[in-house]
Design a protein around this motif. Structure first.
Motif, PDB file in Angstrom:
ATOM      1  N   LEU A  86       0.822  -1.214   0.000  1.00 18.72           N
ATOM      2  CA  LEU A  86       0.000   0.000   0.000  1.00 18.72           C
ATOM      3  C   LEU A  86       0.860   1.270   0.000  1.00 18.72           C
ATOM      4  O   LEU A  86       0.534   2.237  -0.701  1.00 18.72           O
ATOM      5  CB  LEU A  86      -0.960  -0.013   1.188  1.00 18.72           C
ATOM      6  CG  LEU A  86      -2.065  -1.071   1.097  1.00 18.72           C
ATOM      7  CD1 LEU A  86      -2.881  -1.102   2.388  1.00 18.72           C
ATOM      8  CD2 LEU A  86      -2.957  -0.842  -0.107  1.00 18.72           C
ATOM      9  N   VAL A  87       1.953   1.279   0.749  1.00 16.39           N
ATOM     10  CA  VAL A  87       2.843   2.447   0.764  1.00 16.39           C
ATOM     11  C   VAL A  87       3.475   2.637  -0.614  1.00 16.39           C
ATOM     12  O   VAL A  87       3.492   3.749  -1.150  1.00 16.39           O
ATOM     13  CB  VAL A  87       3.932   2.315   1.852  1.00 16.39           C
ATOM     14  CG1 VAL A  87       5.038   3.345   1.659  1.00 16.39           C
ATOM     15  CG2 VAL A  87       3.318   2.453   3.237  1.00 16.39           C
TER      16      VAL A  87
ATOM     17  N   LEU B 194       8.090   2.529   6.432  1.00 23.19           N
ATOM     18  CA  LEU B 194       8.898   3.520   5.721  1.00 23.19           C
ATOM     19  C   LEU B 194      10.388   3.297   5.976  1.00 23.19           C
ATOM     20  O   LEU B 194      11.205   3.361   5.050  1.00 23.19           O
ATOM     21  CB  LEU B 194       8.487   4.937   6.129  1.00 23.19           C
ATOM     22  CG  LEU B 194       7.105   5.379   5.652  1.00 23.19           C
ATOM     23  CD1 LEU B 194       6.686   6.669   6.341  1.00 23.19           C
ATOM     24  CD2 LEU B 194       7.069   5.529   4.137  1.00 23.19           C
ATOM     25  N   ARG B 195      10.758   2.990   7.211  1.00 25.21           N
ATOM     26  CA  ARG B 195      12.171   2.744   7.530  1.00 25.21           C
ATOM     27  C   ARG B 195      12.697   1.516   6.802  1.00 25.21           C
ATOM     28  O   ARG B 195      13.819   1.513   6.291  1.00 25.21           O
ATOM     29  CB  ARG B 195      12.358   2.586   9.038  1.00 25.21           C
ATOM     30  CG  ARG B 195      12.287   3.894   9.773  1.00 25.21           C
ATOM     31  CD  ARG B 195      12.518   3.725  11.247  1.00 25.21           C
ATOM     32  NE  ARG B 195      12.397   5.008  11.935  1.00 25.21           N
ATOM     33  CZ  ARG B 195      12.183   5.143  13.215  1.00 25.21           C
ATOM     34  NH1 ARG B 195      12.074   4.070  13.987  1.00 25.21           N
ATOM     35  NH2 ARG B 195      12.078   6.335  13.751  1.00 25.21           N
ATOM     36  N   SER B 196      11.901   0.450   6.761  1.00 26.24           N
ATOM     37  CA  SER B 196      12.360  -0.770   6.092  1.00 26.24           C
ATOM     38  C   SER B 196      12.489  -0.546   4.585  1.00 26.24           C
ATOM     39  O   SER B 196      13.430  -1.032   3.960  1.00 26.24           O
ATOM     40  CB  SER B 196      11.428  -1.946   6.394  1.00 26.24           C
ATOM     41  OG  SER B 196      10.180  -1.796   5.758  1.00 26.24           O
ATOM     42  N   LEU B 197      11.573   0.212   4.005  1.00 25.11           N
ATOM     43  CA  LEU B 197      11.661   0.503   2.570  1.00 25.11           C
ATOM     44  C   LEU B 197      12.862   1.390   2.253  1.00 25.11           C
ATOM     45  O   LEU B 197      13.518   1.213   1.220  1.00 25.11           O
ATOM     46  CB  LEU B 197      10.369   1.156   2.078  1.00 25.11           C
ATOM     47  CG  LEU B 197       9.144   0.253   2.046  1.00 25.11           C
ATOM     48  CD1 LEU B 197       7.887   1.052   1.744  1.00 25.11           C
ATOM     49  CD2 LEU B 197       9.329  -0.864   1.031  1.00 25.11           C
TER      50      LEU B 197
ATOM     51  N   SER C 182      13.279   7.014  -0.831  1.00 29.17           N
ATOM     52  CA  SER C 182      14.193   7.980  -0.241  1.00 29.17           C
ATOM     53  C   SER C 182      13.394   8.924   0.644  1.00 29.17           C
ATOM     54  O   SER C 182      12.211   9.164   0.415  1.00 29.17           O
ATOM     55  CB  SER C 182      14.939   8.766  -1.323  1.00 29.17           C
ATOM     56  OG  SER C 182      14.028   9.512  -2.101  1.00 29.17           O
ATOM     57  N   ARG C 183      14.064   9.433   1.640  1.00 24.55           N
ATOM     58  CA  ARG C 183      13.461  10.340   2.621  1.00 24.55           C
ATOM     59  C   ARG C 183      14.214  11.657   2.530  1.00 24.55           C
ATOM     60  O   ARG C 183      15.431  11.696   2.689  1.00 24.55           O
ATOM     61  CB  ARG C 183      13.607   9.712   4.004  1.00 24.55           C
ATOM     62  CG  ARG C 183      13.079  10.502   5.136  1.00 24.55           C
ATOM     63  CD  ARG C 183      13.294   9.672   6.423  1.00 24.55           C
ATOM     64  NE  ARG C 183      12.793  10.362   7.570  1.00 24.55           N
ATOM     65  CZ  ARG C 183      13.531  11.126   8.367  1.00 24.55           C
ATOM     66  NH1 ARG C 183      14.815  11.279   8.135  1.00 24.55           N
ATOM     67  NH2 ARG C 183      12.990  11.727   9.395  1.00 24.55           N
ATOM     68  N   THR C 184      13.479  12.720   2.260  1.00 20.25           N
ATOM     69  CA  THR C 184      14.090  14.040   2.144  1.00 20.25           C
ATOM     70  C   THR C 184      13.562  14.939   3.251  1.00 20.25           C
ATOM     71  O   THR C 184      12.355  15.134   3.365  1.00 20.25           O
ATOM     72  CB  THR C 184      13.768  14.677   0.769  1.00 20.25           C
ATOM     73  OG1 THR C 184      14.173  13.768  -0.256  1.00 20.25           O
ATOM     74  CG2 THR C 184      14.473  16.001   0.594  1.00 20.25           C
ATOM     75  N   VAL C 185      14.491  15.465   4.042  1.00 26.24           N
ATOM     76  CA  VAL C 185      14.135  16.364   5.138  1.00 26.24           C
ATOM     77  C   VAL C 185      14.442  17.789   4.691  1.00 26.24           C
ATOM     78  O   VAL C 185      15.567  18.097   4.303  1.00 26.24           O
ATOM     79  CB  VAL C 185      14.919  16.024   6.421  1.00 26.24           C
ATOM     80  CG1 VAL C 185      14.564  16.990   7.539  1.00 26.24           C
ATOM     81  CG2 VAL C 185      14.666  14.586   6.834  1.00 26.24           C
TER      82      VAL C 185
END
Length: 132
Positions: free
Chosen positions: A40-41, A71-74, A81-84
């Protein structure tokens, strides 16, 4: 016995992968990507990046803890990718990587199949239960 380089060892291991074996890394990867929340994510992120709160609203029933773990596992697996962005409050966006986009094609197809065929599955279940 000749010494093998790391690339040669990886290539040899790749030839030996068998997802039917529990200890095989491909079995573990299949276990991860077959998780309901993962599919789903990944499907939710297929059209483009979303913030955590947008994902939380889009995916009904996911708890904050489960969404964060997913989200962390992906991210760890290289699928997103995670953008801060420093601001007040801090903005965090999640986006599929190239690898994640290739997976999203498959998982989105499974999601669409489920949405298309759920009534047939319900009918089959009712028939099965009536016959049992």
């Amino acid at each position: 016995m000749a010494t093998m380089t790391a690339a040669q060892r990886r290539e040899r291991a790749r030839a030996d992968y068998d997802a039917f074996l529990k200890a095989c890394p491909t079995n573990q990867l299949l276990d991860r990507i077959s998780d309901k929340w993962v599919s789903l994510v990944v499907s939710a992120l297929a059209p483009g990046p979303l913030r955590y709160s947008d994902l939380s609203r889009k995916i009904a029933g996911v708890s904050p803890k489960m969404l964060t773990q997913t989200l962390r596992s992906l991210e760890r697996d290289g699928l997103l990718s995670r953008t801060v962005t420093p601001s007040v409050p801090v903005r965090v966006d999640y986006e599929l990587t190239e690898l994640g986009r290739s997976l999203s094609l498959l998982l989105s197809a499974v999601k669409e199949w489920a949405e298309t065929h759920i009534e047939e599955v319900w009918e089959a279940r009712e028939q099965y239960d009536a016959d049992s």
